[in-house]
Design a protein around this motif. Structure first.
Motif, PDB file in Angstrom:
ATOM      1  N   ILE A  86       0.845  -1.195   0.000  1.00 12.96           N
ATOM      2  CA  ILE A  86       0.000   0.000   0.000  1.00 12.96           C
ATOM      3  C   ILE A  86       0.879   1.243   0.000  1.00 12.96           C
ATOM      4  CG2 ILE A  86      -1.792   1.282   1.251  1.00 12.96           C
ATOM      5  CD1 ILE A  86      -2.403  -1.393   2.732  1.00 12.96           C
ATOM      6  N   TRP A  87       0.574   2.198  -0.892  1.00 14.27           N
ATOM      7  CA  TRP A  87       1.206   3.526  -0.848  1.00 14.27           C
ATOM      8  C   TRP A  87       0.493   4.290   0.266  1.00 14.27           C
ATOM      9  CZ3 TRP A  87       0.238   8.805  -1.578  1.00 14.27           C
ATOM     10  CH2 TRP A  87       1.323   9.594  -1.964  1.00 14.27           C
ATOM     11  N   ALA A  88       1.141   4.442   1.412  1.00 15.65           N
ATOM     12  CA  ALA A  88       0.469   4.944   2.607  1.00 15.65           C
ATOM     13  C   ALA A  88       0.536   6.456   2.759  1.00 15.65           C
ATOM     14  CB  ALA A  88       1.070   4.292   3.850  1.00 15.65           C
ATOM     15  N   PRO A 219      -0.981   7.853  -5.274  1.00 16.14           N
ATOM     16  CA  PRO A 219      -0.368   8.984  -5.977  1.00 16.14           C
ATOM     17  C   PRO A 219      -1.333   9.725  -6.897  1.00 16.14           C
ATOM     18  CG  PRO A 219       1.083   7.081  -6.012  1.00 16.14           C
ATOM     19  CD  PRO A 219      -0.228   6.594  -5.466  1.00 16.14           C
ATOM     20  N   LEU A 220      -2.329   9.025  -7.447  1.00 18.99           N
ATOM     21  CA  LEU A 220      -3.341   9.693  -8.265  1.00 18.99           C
ATOM     22  C   LEU A 220      -4.158  10.651  -7.414  1.00 18.99           C
ATOM     23  CD1 LEU A 220      -5.130  10.103 -10.778  1.00 18.99           C
ATOM     24  CD2 LEU A 220      -6.285   7.957 -10.215  1.00 18.99           C
ATOM     25  N   GLN A 221      -4.582  10.196  -6.225  1.00 17.30           N
ATOM     26  CA  GLN A 221      -5.304  11.088  -5.318  1.00 17.30           C
ATOM     27  C   GLN A 221      -4.437  12.273  -4.909  1.00 17.30           C
ATOM     28  OE1 GLN A 221      -7.684   9.232  -2.095  1.00 17.30           O
ATOM     29  NE2 GLN A 221      -6.962   7.276  -2.924  1.00 17.30           N
ATOM     30  N   ALA A 222      -3.157  12.005  -4.621  1.00 16.83           N
ATOM     31  CA  ALA A 222      -2.249  13.076  -4.221  1.00 16.83           C
ATOM     32  C   ALA A 222      -2.119  14.120  -5.329  1.00 16.83           C
ATOM     33  CB  ALA A 222      -0.879  12.496  -3.868  1.00 16.83           C
ATOM     34  N   THR A 223      -2.018  13.667  -6.575  1.00 25.77           N
ATOM     35  CA  THR A 223      -1.890  14.589  -7.702  1.00 25.77           C
ATOM     36  C   THR A 223      -3.150  15.429  -7.844  1.00 25.77           C
ATOM     37  OG1 THR A 223      -0.386  13.074  -8.844  1.00 25.77           O
ATOM     38  CG2 THR A 223      -1.470  14.753 -10.181  1.00 25.77           C
ATOM     39  N   LEU A 224      -4.318  14.814  -7.728  1.00 29.36           N
ATOM     40  CA  LEU A 224      -5.570  15.562  -7.835  1.00 29.36           C
ATOM     41  C   LEU A 224      -5.691  16.598  -6.711  1.00 29.36           C
ATOM     42  CD1 LEU A 224      -7.957  12.606  -8.720  1.00 29.36           C
ATOM     43  CD2 LEU A 224      -7.463  14.572 -10.195  1.00 29.36           C
ATOM     44  N   LEU A 225      -5.305  16.235  -5.492  1.00 25.95           N
ATOM     45  CA  LEU A 225      -5.377  17.182  -4.380  1.00 25.95           C
ATOM     46  C   LEU A 225      -4.415  18.341  -4.585  1.00 25.95           C
ATOM     47  CD1 LEU A 225      -5.722  14.756  -1.337  1.00 25.95           C
ATOM     48  CD2 LEU A 225      -7.454  16.349  -2.187  1.00 25.95           C
ATOM     49  N   LEU A 226      -3.212  18.060  -5.090  1.00 27.30           N
ATOM     50  CA  LEU A 226      -2.263  19.144  -5.337  1.00 27.30           C
ATOM     51  C   LEU A 226      -2.773  20.058  -6.443  1.00 27.30           C
ATOM     52  CD1 LEU A 226       0.343  20.628  -4.881  1.00 27.30           C
ATOM     53  CD2 LEU A 226       1.526  18.942  -6.293  1.00 27.30           C
ATOM     54  N   GLY A 244      -2.651   8.336   3.734  1.00 26.64           N
ATOM     55  CA  GLY A 244      -3.786   7.517   3.376  1.00 26.64           C
ATOM     56  C   GLY A 244      -4.462   6.953   4.614  1.00 26.64           C
ATOM     57  N   LEU A 245      -5.784   7.086   4.678  1.00 24.55           N
ATOM     58  CA  LEU A 245      -6.541   6.611   5.836  1.00 24.55           C
ATOM     59  C   LEU A 245      -7.453   5.439   5.503  1.00 24.55           C
ATOM     60  CD1 LEU A 245      -7.521  10.023   7.473  1.00 24.55           C
ATOM     61  CD2 LEU A 245      -5.642   8.499   8.084  1.00 24.55           C
ATOM     62  N   SER A 246      -8.018   5.413   4.312  1.00 30.95           N
ATOM     63  CA  SER A 246      -8.880   4.311   3.892  1.00 30.95           C
ATOM     64  C   SER A 246      -8.914   4.295   2.368  1.00 30.95           C
ATOM     65  CB  SER A 246     -10.293   4.455   4.475  1.00 30.95           C
ATOM     66  OG  SER A 246     -10.895   5.652   4.024  1.00 30.95           O
ATOM     67  N   PRO A 247      -9.195   3.146   1.758  1.00 31.30           N
ATOM     68  CA  PRO A 247      -9.154   3.059   0.301  1.00 31.30           C
ATOM     69  C   PRO A 247     -10.373   3.675  -0.367  1.00 31.30           C
ATOM     70  CG  PRO A 247      -9.671   0.919   1.254  1.00 31.30           C
ATOM     71  CD  PRO A 247      -9.378   1.828   2.399  1.00 31.30           C
ATOM     72  N   LEU A 248     -10.172   4.104  -1.614  1.00 23.69           N
ATOM     73  CA  LEU A 248     -11.250   4.543  -2.498  1.00 23.69           C
ATOM     74  C   LEU A 248     -11.355   3.538  -3.641  1.00 23.69           C
ATOM     75  CD1 LEU A 248     -10.775   8.399  -3.026  1.00 23.69           C
ATOM     76  CD2 LEU A 248     -12.661   7.275  -1.820  1.00 23.69           C
ATOM     77  N   PHE A 249     -12.573   3.384  -4.173  1.00 27.11           N
ATOM     78  CA  PHE A 249     -12.795   2.402  -5.225  1.00 27.11           C
ATOM     79  C   PHE A 249     -13.517   3.035  -6.413  1.00 27.11           C
ATOM     80  CE2 PHE A 249     -13.044   0.378  -1.026  1.00 27.11           C
ATOM     81  CZ  PHE A 249     -11.928  -0.433  -1.100  1.00 27.11           C
ATOM     82  N   ASP A 250     -13.485   2.320  -7.530  1.00 31.30           N
ATOM     83  CA  ASP A 250     -14.139   2.819  -8.734  1.00 31.30           C
ATOM     84  C   ASP A 250     -15.639   2.554  -8.739  1.00 31.30           C
ATOM     85  OD1 ASP A 250     -14.152   0.050  -9.159  1.00 31.30           O
ATOM     86  OD2 ASP A 250     -13.917   0.273 -11.328  1.00 31.30           O
ATOM     87  N   THR A 251     -16.171   2.029  -7.640  1.00 29.47           N
ATOM     88  CA  THR A 251     -17.595   1.715  -7.556  1.00 29.47           C
ATOM     89  C   THR A 251     -18.457   2.968  -7.443  1.00 29.47           C
ATOM     90  OG1 THR A 251     -17.248   1.380  -5.176  1.00 29.47           O
ATOM     91  CG2 THR A 251     -17.243  -0.572  -6.576  1.00 29.47           C
ATOM     92  N   ALA A 252     -17.840   4.106  -7.147  1.00 34.78           N
ATOM     93  CA  ALA A 252     -18.561   5.379  -7.064  1.00 34.78           C
ATOM     94  C   ALA A 252     -17.551   6.499  -7.233  1.00 34.78           C
ATOM     95  CB  ALA A 252     -19.287   5.515  -5.725  1.00 34.78           C
ATOM     96  N   GLY A 253     -18.051   7.671  -7.614  1.00 34.37           N
ATOM     97  CA  GLY A 253     -17.167   8.822  -7.692  1.00 34.37           C
ATOM     98  C   GLY A 253     -16.746   9.277  -6.306  1.00 34.37           C
ATOM     99  N   PRO A 275     -15.783   7.700   4.711  1.00 31.90           N
ATOM    100  CA  PRO A 275     -14.802   8.370   5.566  1.00 31.90           C
ATOM    101  C   PRO A 275     -13.748   9.094   4.733  1.00 31.90           C
ATOM    102  CG  PRO A 275     -14.252   6.065   5.379  1.00 31.90           C
ATOM    103  CD  PRO A 275     -15.548   6.247   4.639  1.00 31.90           C
ATOM    104  N   VAL A 276     -12.902   9.857   5.387  1.00 34.93           N
ATOM    105  CA  VAL A 276     -11.757  10.460   4.710  1.00 34.93           C
ATOM    106  C   VAL A 276     -10.878   9.344   4.166  1.00 34.93           C
ATOM    107  CG1 VAL A 276      -9.670  11.843   5.003  1.00 34.93           C
ATOM    108  CG2 VAL A 276     -11.801  12.540   6.130  1.00 34.93           C
ATOM    109  N   ALA A 277     -10.538   9.433   2.894  1.00 33.13           N
ATOM    110  CA  ALA A 277      -9.684   8.413   2.275  1.00 33.13           C
ATOM    111  C   ALA A 277      -8.224   8.832   2.334  1.00 33.13           C
ATOM    112  CB  ALA A 277     -10.114   8.173   0.829  1.00 33.13           C
TER     113      ALA A 277
END
Length: 284
Positions: A86-88, A219-226, A244-253, A275-277
């Motif tokens: 996991i990229w933490a 890293p994709l989430q990190a790039t979007l946040l930056l 990273g606190l919890s995973p995000l999935f492609d099942t929803a935006g 929750p916060v991901a």
């Protein structure tokens, strides 16, 4: 339970690796297309932030990849016998700009290897430090935190609330919706030459790793946040850290959130009602 020989794994502390690649306009164009950025990049222009994560990847032959799609361990990274990676989180400090056309060099060193007990068993945390030079000048210093865990149902990193018990994420003052479909995840995997199957192989992610769908890259989430922080403040921050606190999935935006705090901007990602991901703090 898989035994962890910490004394053996800590022999990798101090191990170094150097990789380099020229940042071409074509690479920058693929990056912009992935993130729906309208810019048509040209030689000499400023490069998008965190594009260095897409350069000089590990080019292990396909036949040497493990069942999860990762390169075999025991080269630069220690041979942690736990199967899940996991990229933490991490931290980026920006020094100079990267320009399209520059040769970007990444010098990496393993700084620490530790073991702790998580909810589902032992966890191994590997800390890596990267120095990113562009055109011969220091551009970015980066700390990367990688967690290895055992097989079994998906779990949040140690010390983070589980998605089953965590409260729904708060609403930030600023918000931006993101559609995390398979095409976005596949394109980012291709950009970073990332073979980890949890990001593009839905049957594997569900059956082998216990996830409900494809996992959105850290890293994709990190790039979007930056990118969100840059848009809100009009310029790149001097530094930004992620966890990273919890995973995000492609099942929803999911949604990018931000909240002003003095000279900083607090940011986080979360699925609707979840929750916060990933949380981040940007400083100017």
């Amino acid at each position: 339970m898989i035994p962890l020989d910490l004394d053996h794994l800590r022999q990798w502390i101090g191990r170094e690796e150097t990789r380099a690649e020229r940042l071409t306009a074509a690479i920058a164009a693929r990056f912009n297309a992935t993130f729906d950025r309208p810019e048509a990049p040209s030689e000499g222009e400023l490069a998008p932030s965190l594009i260095h994560l897409c350069l000089a990847p590990d080019t292990a032959p396909t036949s040497t990849l493990g069942p999860d799609g990762h390169p075999a361990r025991g080269g630069f990274l220690p041979p942690v016998p736990l199967p899940r990676r996991i990229w933490a989180g991490g931290h980026f400090r920006f020094h100079e700009n990267i320009r399209i056309g520059d040769t970007v060099t990444r010098r990496s060193v393993v700084r620490d290897v530790t073991v702790k007990q998580g909810r589902s068993g032992p966890l191994c945390l590997v800390t890596i430090e990267h120095r990113i030079d562009s055109g011969g000048a220091l551009a970015v210093t980066e700390r990367q935190d990688i967690i290895y865990r055992g097989a079994g149902p998906a779990a949040a990193p140690s010390g983070a609330p589980s998605s089953a018990t965590a409260e729904a994420a708060p609403q930030g003052r600023y918000r931006q919706a993101v559609e995390a479909g398979p095409a976005l995840l596949f394109r980012y995997s291709a950009l970073t030459f990332n073979g980890h199957r949890i990001h593009y192989d839905a049957p594997y992610a569900r059956a082998e790793e216990g996830y409900p769908g494809l996992v959105v890259h850290g890293p994709l989430q990190a790039t979007l946040l930056l990118q969100f922080a840059e848009a809100l403040r009009g310029k790149r921050p001097a530094q930004i850290g992620f966890r990273g606190l919890s995973p995000l999935f492609d099942t929803a935006g999911f949604t990018l959130h931000a909240q002003d705090e003095a000279n900083t901007l607090r940011l986080w990602t979360a699925a609707e009602g979840g929750p916060v991901a990933m949380e981040a703090r940007a400083e100017w």
